[in-house]
Design a protein around this motif. Structure first.
Motif, PDB file in Angstrom:
ATOM      1  N   LEU A  43       0.814  -1.109  -0.084  1.00 26.14           N
ATOM      2  CA  LEU A  43      -0.184  -0.001   0.067  1.00 26.14           C
ATOM      3  C   LEU A  43       0.856   1.307   0.036  1.00 26.14           C
ATOM      4  O   LEU A  43       1.841   1.209   0.717  1.00 26.14           O
ATOM      5  N   GLU A  44       0.326   2.209  -0.749  1.00 22.22           N
ATOM      6  CA  GLU A  44       1.091   3.683  -0.909  1.00 22.22           C
ATOM      7  C   GLU A  44       0.487   4.440   0.458  1.00 22.22           C
ATOM      8  O   GLU A  44       1.193   5.051   0.868  1.00 22.22           O
ATOM      9  N   ARG A  45      -0.952   4.312   0.568  1.00 20.72           N
ATOM     10  CA  ARG A  45      -1.505   5.091   1.591  1.00 20.72           C
ATOM     11  C   ARG A  45      -2.964   4.202   1.832  1.00 20.72           C
ATOM     12  O   ARG A  45      -3.185   3.643   1.119  1.00 20.72           O
ATOM     13  N   ILE A  46      -3.386   4.794   3.023  1.00 27.76           N
ATOM     14  CA  ILE A  46      -4.921   4.619   3.321  1.00 27.76           C
ATOM     15  C   ILE A  46      -5.553   6.013   3.599  1.00 27.76           C
ATOM     16  O   ILE A  46      -5.352   6.826   3.932  1.00 27.76           O
ATOM     17  N   ASP A  47      -6.660   5.989   2.741  1.00 27.17           N
ATOM     18  CA  ASP A  47      -7.512   7.113   2.754  1.00 27.17           C
ATOM     19  C   ASP A  47      -8.926   6.739   3.487  1.00 27.17           C
ATOM     20  O   ASP A  47      -9.297   5.786   3.452  1.00 27.17           O
ATOM     21  N   VAL A  48      -9.417   7.692   4.029  1.00 32.01           N
ATOM     22  CA  VAL A  48     -10.834   7.667   4.874  1.00 32.01           C
ATOM     23  C   VAL A  48     -11.668   8.746   4.145  1.00 32.01           C
ATOM     24  O   VAL A  48     -11.491   9.942   4.090  1.00 32.01           O
ATOM     25  N   TYR A  49     -13.011   8.070   3.892  1.00 33.14           N
ATOM     26  CA  TYR A  49     -13.880   9.176   3.123  1.00 33.14           C
ATOM     27  C   TYR A  49     -15.060   8.845   3.973  1.00 33.14           C
ATOM     28  O   TYR A  49     -15.515   7.916   4.344  1.00 33.14           O
ATOM     29  N   ILE A  50     -15.824  10.131   3.897  1.00 36.55           N
ATOM     30  CA  ILE A  50     -17.435   9.788   4.227  1.00 36.55           C
ATOM     31  C   ILE A  50     -18.248  10.450   3.162  1.00 36.55           C
ATOM     32  O   ILE A  50     -17.721  11.155   2.118  1.00 36.55           O
ATOM     33  N   PHE A  58     -18.821   6.790  -6.497  1.00 38.93           N
ATOM     34  CA  PHE A  58     -17.926   6.737  -5.354  1.00 38.93           C
ATOM     35  C   PHE A  58     -17.497   8.307  -4.820  1.00 38.93           C
ATOM     36  O   PHE A  58     -17.994   8.513  -3.691  1.00 38.93           O
ATOM     37  N   LEU A  59     -16.999   9.010  -5.722  1.00 40.63           N
ATOM     38  CA  LEU A  59     -16.269  10.097  -5.098  1.00 40.63           C
ATOM     39  C   LEU A  59     -17.574  11.220  -5.290  1.00 40.63           C
ATOM     40  O   LEU A  59     -17.105  12.371  -4.726  1.00 40.63           O
ATOM     41  N   THR A  60     -18.715  11.154  -5.835  1.00 40.62           N
ATOM     42  CA  THR A  60     -19.583  12.140  -5.808  1.00 40.62           C
ATOM     43  C   THR A  60     -20.241  12.488  -4.722  1.00 40.62           C
ATOM     44  O   THR A  60     -20.707  11.727  -3.657  1.00 40.62           O
ATOM     45  N   GLY A  61     -20.089  13.836  -4.234  1.00 36.26           N
ATOM     46  CA  GLY A  61     -20.498  13.948  -2.804  1.00 36.26           C
ATOM     47  C   GLY A  61     -19.569  13.378  -1.788  1.00 36.26           C
ATOM     48  O   GLY A  61     -19.740  13.859  -0.518  1.00 36.26           O
ATOM     49  N   ALA A  62     -18.608  12.789  -1.963  1.00 33.27           N
ATOM     50  CA  ALA A  62     -17.576  12.401  -0.866  1.00 33.27           C
ATOM     51  C   ALA A  62     -16.690  13.287  -0.499  1.00 33.27           C
ATOM     52  O   ALA A  62     -16.131  14.145  -1.169  1.00 33.27           O
ATOM     53  N   THR A  63     -16.370  13.237   0.929  1.00 30.97           N
ATOM     54  CA  THR A  63     -15.320  14.150   1.525  1.00 30.97           C
ATOM     55  C   THR A  63     -14.469  13.305   2.103  1.00 30.97           C
ATOM     56  O   THR A  63     -14.372  12.300   2.784  1.00 30.97           O
ATOM     57  N   LEU A  64     -12.921  13.749   1.746  1.00 31.34           N
ATOM     58  CA  LEU A  64     -11.856  12.991   2.590  1.00 31.34           C
ATOM     59  C   LEU A  64     -11.746  13.447   3.714  1.00 31.34           C
ATOM     60  O   LEU A  64     -11.350  14.647   4.043  1.00 31.34           O
ATOM     61  N   LEU A  65     -11.536  12.576   4.767  1.00 37.88           N
ATOM     62  CA  LEU A  65     -11.667  12.788   6.084  1.00 37.88           C
ATOM     63  C   LEU A  65     -10.168  12.663   6.310  1.00 37.88           C
ATOM     64  O   LEU A  65      -9.660  13.548   7.356  1.00 37.88           O
ATOM     65  N   GLY A  66      -9.352  12.065   6.045  1.00 35.51           N
ATOM     66  CA  GLY A  66      -7.899  11.812   6.569  1.00 35.51           C
ATOM     67  C   GLY A  66      -7.198  10.804   5.678  1.00 35.51           C
ATOM     68  O   GLY A  66      -7.883  10.011   4.822  1.00 35.51           O
ATOM     69  N   ALA A  85     -27.157  13.071  15.037  1.00 38.08           N
ATOM     70  CA  ALA A  85     -28.123  12.177  14.941  1.00 38.08           C
ATOM     71  C   ALA A  85     -28.347  11.537  13.764  1.00 38.08           C
ATOM     72  O   ALA A  85     -28.410  12.337  12.697  1.00 38.08           O
ATOM     73  N   GLY A  86     -28.649  10.214  13.522  1.00 31.85           N
ATOM     74  CA  GLY A  86     -28.768   9.500  12.052  1.00 31.85           C
ATOM     75  C   GLY A  86     -27.484   8.630  11.817  1.00 31.85           C
ATOM     76  O   GLY A  86     -26.853   8.334  12.545  1.00 31.85           O
ATOM     77  N   LEU A  87     -27.702   8.163  10.428  1.00 33.45           N
ATOM     78  CA  LEU A  87     -27.108   7.059  10.057  1.00 33.45           C
ATOM     79  C   LEU A  87     -25.737   7.766   9.153  1.00 33.45           C
ATOM     80  O   LEU A  87     -26.015   8.460   8.251  1.00 33.45           O
ATOM     81  N   HIS A  88     -24.541   7.253   9.557  1.00 28.39           N
ATOM     82  CA  HIS A  88     -23.280   7.990   8.817  1.00 28.39           C
ATOM     83  C   HIS A  88     -22.420   6.595   8.300  1.00 28.39           C
ATOM     84  O   HIS A  88     -22.447   5.718   8.802  1.00 28.39           O
ATOM     85  N   THR A  89     -21.933   6.935   7.073  1.00 26.64           N
ATOM     86  CA  THR A  89     -21.206   5.900   6.652  1.00 26.64           C
ATOM     87  C   THR A  89     -19.383   6.405   6.349  1.00 26.64           C
ATOM     88  O   THR A  89     -19.528   7.317   5.899  1.00 26.64           O
ATOM     89  N   ILE A  90     -18.509   5.593   6.729  1.00 26.43           N
ATOM     90  CA  ILE A  90     -17.300   5.938   6.374  1.00 26.43           C
ATOM     91  C   ILE A  90     -16.610   4.803   5.527  1.00 26.43           C
ATOM     92  O   ILE A  90     -17.072   3.614   5.810  1.00 26.43           O
ATOM     93  N   TRP A  91     -15.914   5.013   4.621  1.00 30.09           N
ATOM     94  CA  TRP A  91     -15.246   4.191   3.683  1.00 30.09           C
ATOM     95  C   TRP A  91     -13.744   4.267   4.062  1.00 30.09           C
ATOM     96  O   TRP A  91     -13.069   5.178   3.965  1.00 30.09           O
TER      97      TRP A  91
END
Length: 208
Positions: A43-50, A58-66, A85-91
């Motif tokens: 692996l070169e890196r690991i990204d985290v998106y919401i 996938f990247l439509t409306g996605a935000t890079l968190l770290g 409050a609510g449901l959230h998804t991290i990738w």
């Protein structure tokens, strides 16, 4: 199971779903992952998106968190985000080195979300791949991508293996757009003599 792809800027490897109760708010500071030796080397890196679940791409409306490039067996990826409050998804999206060995599988596991002073363990049941607690991924390579050699789109691939083990791939070269005929389309061919790890330059074998 979808493999991790060399030359892709993101891979949809691990999905973490977080539900926050009504009237509550949670702040997460980091995601913690475990990698085996093959993953550390590949692996070169690991990204985290919401991102929202209802988006088609996938990247439509996605935000890079770290993102983390300094990888070891245990990785802490800073994110620092508030969830209401609510449901959230991290990738979790690993990015492979161009030299990653296609013959080796990689094991990646997310095991905790850090709240700063405490950790929230991630369920192995809910946070799983095909119902399995660990995430063992195969690797592949995108040897032809949109934009390569100035081409708009490559489509309709075919793949064959010769008696000597050479891989031969053929595909449409759609120079201007992704439309079907009538259009400016040729047929291209690529060869690999090392099991798909590297590919020779594209050849046009049919001018249509």
């Amino acid at each position: 199971d979808i493999p991790l792809i060399i030359r892709d800027t993101y891979n949809e490897a691990i999905q973490i779903r977080i539900y926050v109760n009504e009237g509550k708010e949670v702040n997460y500071k980091s995601v913690q992952c475990l990698l085996d030796e093959n993953a550390v080397n590949a692996l070169e890196r690991i990204d985290v998106y919401i991102r929202k679940d209802n988006e088609r791409f996938f990247l439509t409306g996605a935000t890079l968190l770290g993102s983390v490039k300094d990888l070891s067996g245990k990785v802490n990826i800073p994110i620092d985000i508030n969830f209401k409050a609510g449901l959230h998804t991290i990738w979790i999206s690993p990015v492979l080195k161009s030299t990653a060995d296609l013959t080796k599988q990689l094991t990646i596991r997310t095991f905790a979300l850090s709240k700063g002073t405490s950790e929230q363990k991630i369920s192995n049941v809910l946070n799983s791949s095909g119902g399995k607690a660990n995430f063992t991924k195969r690797s592949g390579i995108a040897f032809r991508k949109a934009g390569d050699d100035g081409v708009h789109t490559y489509r309709i691939p075919g793949l064959a293996t010769t008696e000597k083990g050479t891989l031969i791939s053929v595909y449409d070269i759609r120079y201007v757009n992704s439309h079907d005929l009538p259009a400016n389309i040729d047929v291209g061919m690529s060869r690999s003599t090392d099991g798909g790890q590297t590919w020779e330059p594209m050849k046009v074998i049919m001018d249509m």
